[in-house]
Design a protein around this motif. Structure first.
Motif, PDB file in Angstrom:
ATOM      1  N   ILE A  17    -136.192   6.626  -5.674  1.00  0.00           N
ATOM      2  CA  ILE A  17    -134.895   5.988  -5.442  1.00  0.00           C
ATOM      3  C   ILE A  17    -134.889   4.532  -5.891  1.00  0.00           C
ATOM      4  CG2 ILE A  17    -135.478   5.301  -3.086  1.00  0.00           C
ATOM      5  CD1 ILE A  17    -132.032   6.529  -4.329  1.00  0.00           C
ATOM      6  N   ASP A  18    -136.071   3.867  -5.884  1.00  0.00           N
ATOM      7  CA  ASP A  18    -136.151   2.462  -6.292  1.00  0.00           C
ATOM      8  C   ASP A  18    -135.956   2.276  -7.797  1.00  0.00           C
ATOM      9  OD1 ASP A  18    -136.678   1.644  -3.684  1.00  0.00           O
ATOM     10  OD2 ASP A  18    -138.841   1.886  -3.919  1.00  0.00           O
ATOM     11  N   ASP A  19    -136.065   3.367  -8.541  1.00  0.00           N
ATOM     12  CA  ASP A  19    -135.963   3.282 -10.009  1.00  0.00           C
ATOM     13  C   ASP A  19    -134.550   3.519 -10.521  1.00  0.00           C
ATOM     14  OD1 ASP A  19    -138.769   2.907 -10.281  1.00  0.00           O
ATOM     15  OD2 ASP A  19    -139.076   5.057 -10.050  1.00  0.00           O
ATOM     16  N   VAL A  20    -133.607   3.780  -9.600  1.00  0.00           N
ATOM     17  CA  VAL A  20    -132.265   4.170 -10.047  1.00  0.00           C
ATOM     18  C   VAL A  20    -131.158   3.407  -9.316  1.00  0.00           C
ATOM     19  CG1 VAL A  20    -133.050   6.511 -10.607  1.00  0.00           C
ATOM     20  CG2 VAL A  20    -132.088   6.033  -8.344  1.00  0.00           C
ATOM     21  N   GLU A  21    -129.977   3.520  -9.886  1.00  0.00           N
ATOM     22  CA  GLU A  21    -128.753   3.060  -9.238  1.00  0.00           C
ATOM     23  C   GLU A  21    -127.896   4.294  -8.983  1.00  0.00           C
ATOM     24  OE1 GLU A  21    -126.939   0.235 -11.806  1.00  0.00           O
ATOM     25  OE2 GLU A  21    -128.522  -1.281 -11.544  1.00  0.00           O
ATOM     26  N   VAL A  22    -127.301   4.356  -7.803  1.00  0.00           N
ATOM     27  CA  VAL A  22    -126.515   5.535  -7.423  1.00  0.00           C
ATOM     28  C   VAL A  22    -125.034   5.182  -7.330  1.00  0.00           C
ATOM     29  CG1 VAL A  22    -126.120   7.287  -5.656  1.00  0.00           C
ATOM     30  CG2 VAL A  22    -128.457   6.521  -6.144  1.00  0.00           C
ATOM     31  N   GLU A  23    -124.229   5.996  -7.993  1.00  0.00           N
ATOM     32  CA  GLU A  23    -122.767   5.845  -7.930  1.00  0.00           C
ATOM     33  C   GLU A  23    -122.181   7.127  -7.333  1.00  0.00           C
ATOM     34  OE1 GLU A  23    -119.010   5.744 -11.036  1.00  0.00           O
ATOM     35  OE2 GLU A  23    -120.924   4.804 -11.649  1.00  0.00           O
ATOM     36  N   ILE A  24    -121.500   6.981  -6.194  1.00  0.00           N
ATOM     37  CA  ILE A  24    -120.895   8.144  -5.540  1.00  0.00           C
ATOM     38  C   ILE A  24    -119.530   8.411  -6.181  1.00  0.00           C
ATOM     39  CG2 ILE A  24    -120.059   9.112  -3.363  1.00  0.00           C
ATOM     40  CD1 ILE A  24    -122.022   7.262  -1.918  1.00  0.00           C
ATOM     41  N   ILE A  25    -119.446   9.524  -6.883  1.00  0.00           N
ATOM     42  CA  ILE A  25    -118.197   9.873  -7.562  1.00  0.00           C
ATOM     43  C   ILE A  25    -117.213  10.514  -6.581  1.00  0.00           C
ATOM     44  CG2 ILE A  25    -117.178  11.259  -9.415  1.00  0.00           C
ATOM     45  CD1 ILE A  25    -119.863  11.081 -10.865  1.00  0.00           C
ATOM     46  N   GLU A  26    -117.756  11.365  -5.724  1.00  0.00           N
ATOM     47  CA  GLU A  26    -116.881  12.060  -4.770  1.00  0.00           C
ATOM     48  C   GLU A  26    -117.645  12.351  -3.477  1.00  0.00           C
ATOM     49  OE1 GLU A  26    -113.555  15.655  -4.961  1.00  0.00           O
ATOM     50  OE2 GLU A  26    -115.112  15.488  -6.503  1.00  0.00           O
ATOM     51  N   GLU A  27    -117.049  11.983  -2.366  1.00  0.00           N
ATOM     52  CA  GLU A  27    -117.636  12.283  -1.053  1.00  0.00           C
ATOM     53  C   GLU A  27    -117.371  13.762  -0.731  1.00  0.00           C
ATOM     54  OE1 GLU A  27    -119.356  10.514   1.005  1.00  0.00           O
ATOM     55  OE2 GLU A  27    -119.030   8.385   0.533  1.00  0.00           O
ATOM     56  N   PRO A  28    -118.260  14.393   0.038  1.00  0.00           N
ATOM     57  CA  PRO A  28    -118.039  15.805   0.398  1.00  0.00           C
ATOM     58  C   PRO A  28    -116.899  15.941   1.413  1.00  0.00           C
ATOM     59  CG  PRO A  28    -119.932  14.937   1.579  1.00  0.00           C
ATOM     60  CD  PRO A  28    -119.499  13.861   0.640  1.00  0.00           C
ATOM     61  N   THR A  29    -116.184  17.042   1.320  1.00  0.00           N
ATOM     62  CA  THR A  29    -115.116  17.330   2.309  1.00  0.00           C
ATOM     63  C   THR A  29    -115.371  18.714   2.898  1.00  0.00           C
ATOM     64  OG1 THR A  29    -113.685  18.236   0.560  1.00  0.00           O
ATOM     65  CG2 THR A  29    -113.412  15.911   1.121  1.00  0.00           C
ATOM     66  N   LYS A  30    -115.051  18.882   4.170  1.00  0.00           N
ATOM     67  CA  LYS A  30    -115.314  20.157   4.853  1.00  0.00           C
ATOM     68  C   LYS A  30    -114.224  21.195   4.601  1.00  0.00           C
ATOM     69  CE  LYS A  30    -118.084  18.208   8.592  1.00  0.00           C
ATOM     70  NZ  LYS A  30    -118.228  18.052  10.061  1.00  0.00           N
ATOM     71  N   GLY A  31    -113.020  20.735   4.259  1.00  0.00           N
ATOM     72  CA  GLY A  31    -111.925  21.677   4.038  1.00  0.00           C
ATOM     73  C   GLY A  31    -111.320  22.150   5.362  1.00  0.00           C
ATOM     74  N   ILE A  32    -110.406  23.072   5.289  1.00  0.00           N
ATOM     75  CA  ILE A  32    -109.709  23.604   6.471  1.00  0.00           C
ATOM     76  C   ILE A  32    -110.657  24.507   7.253  1.00  0.00           C
ATOM     77  CG2 ILE A  32    -107.736  24.957   7.279  1.00  0.00           C
ATOM     78  CD1 ILE A  32    -106.325  24.206   4.670  1.00  0.00           C
TER      79      ILE A  32
END
Length: 206
Positions: A26-41
């Motif tokens: 994890i120290d070697d990278v940068e993380v970009e969250i494109i989409e958070e998870p959703t549980k749905g109905i």
């Protein structure tokens, strides 16, 4: 620049898959969250996984090589870069025809290039990486020349019984002179003056 996109039930799972795929930590990278998870109905319908983009950070060697290539390209030179990575430092030896322009008078241009690369690569870094830039083994040849000069001038100072003053040198070259003569008990060395005109004095012991 290596980029991997992954999905997972959670952001952590998606990142973990990307790291495993890239073979890094994890120290070697940068993380970009494109989409958070959703549980749905009711946790079933319309659920979406987490989606992330993981970008491999540019290492010291890659950044140094990119910078040198840009400089070399602007000067229209044909140069091959030989990179050797050690634990505490990185050496980049430049090879090619007519590279005297990159060395300059007594290595002044080469020292300036090395300073520029170190400054750029280590900017905003907590842990600095020492980078040594060389051209066709010039630094080794220069070191041997200075060591021979040191011995010659030390003998001269002893024979004449008075100090010998060398021309102004960089701190790196002065260190070579001091080191070459530190084992002698018939002379001693010291530096005087201000940069960039600081010079070494070789004096006989009385």
């Amino acid at each position: 620049m290596k980029v991997v996109e992954k999905t997972g039930k959670t952001v952590e799972e998606a990142v973990g898959q990307a790291l495993q795929n890239m073979g890094v930590s994890i120290d070697d990278v940068e993380v970009e969250i494109i989409e958070e998870p959703t549980k749905g109905i009711l946790g079933l319908f319309g659920a979406k996984p987490a989606r992330v983009k993981v970008i491999l950070k540019e290492g010291a060697s890659e950044k140094a090589v990119d910078l040198l290539n840009n400089i070399i390209k602007s000067m229209n030179l044909q140069v091959e870069l030989d990179v050797v990575e050690k634990k505490d430092f990185l050496t980049i030896n430049l090879k090619g025809p007519e590279l005297g322009i990159l060395i300059g008078r007594r290595g002044e241009t080469l020292d300036a290039l090395q300073f520029l690369v170190n400054l750029s690569v280590n900017k905003n870094k907590e842990v600095r990486r020492k980078i040594i830039i060389d051209v066709e083994g010039y630094r080794h040849r220069r070191e041997e020349t200075l060591q021979k000069l040191a011995v010659k001038l030390a003998n001269k100072a002893k024979q004449r019984g008075r100090s010998v003053v060398l021309e102004p040198m960089s701190s790196q070259e002065r260190r070579i002179i001091h080191t070459a003569l530190q084992g002698r008990d018939d002379i001693y060395t010291f530096s005087e003056g201000d940069e960039p005109y600081r010079k070494i004095i070789i004096s006989p012991k009385k």
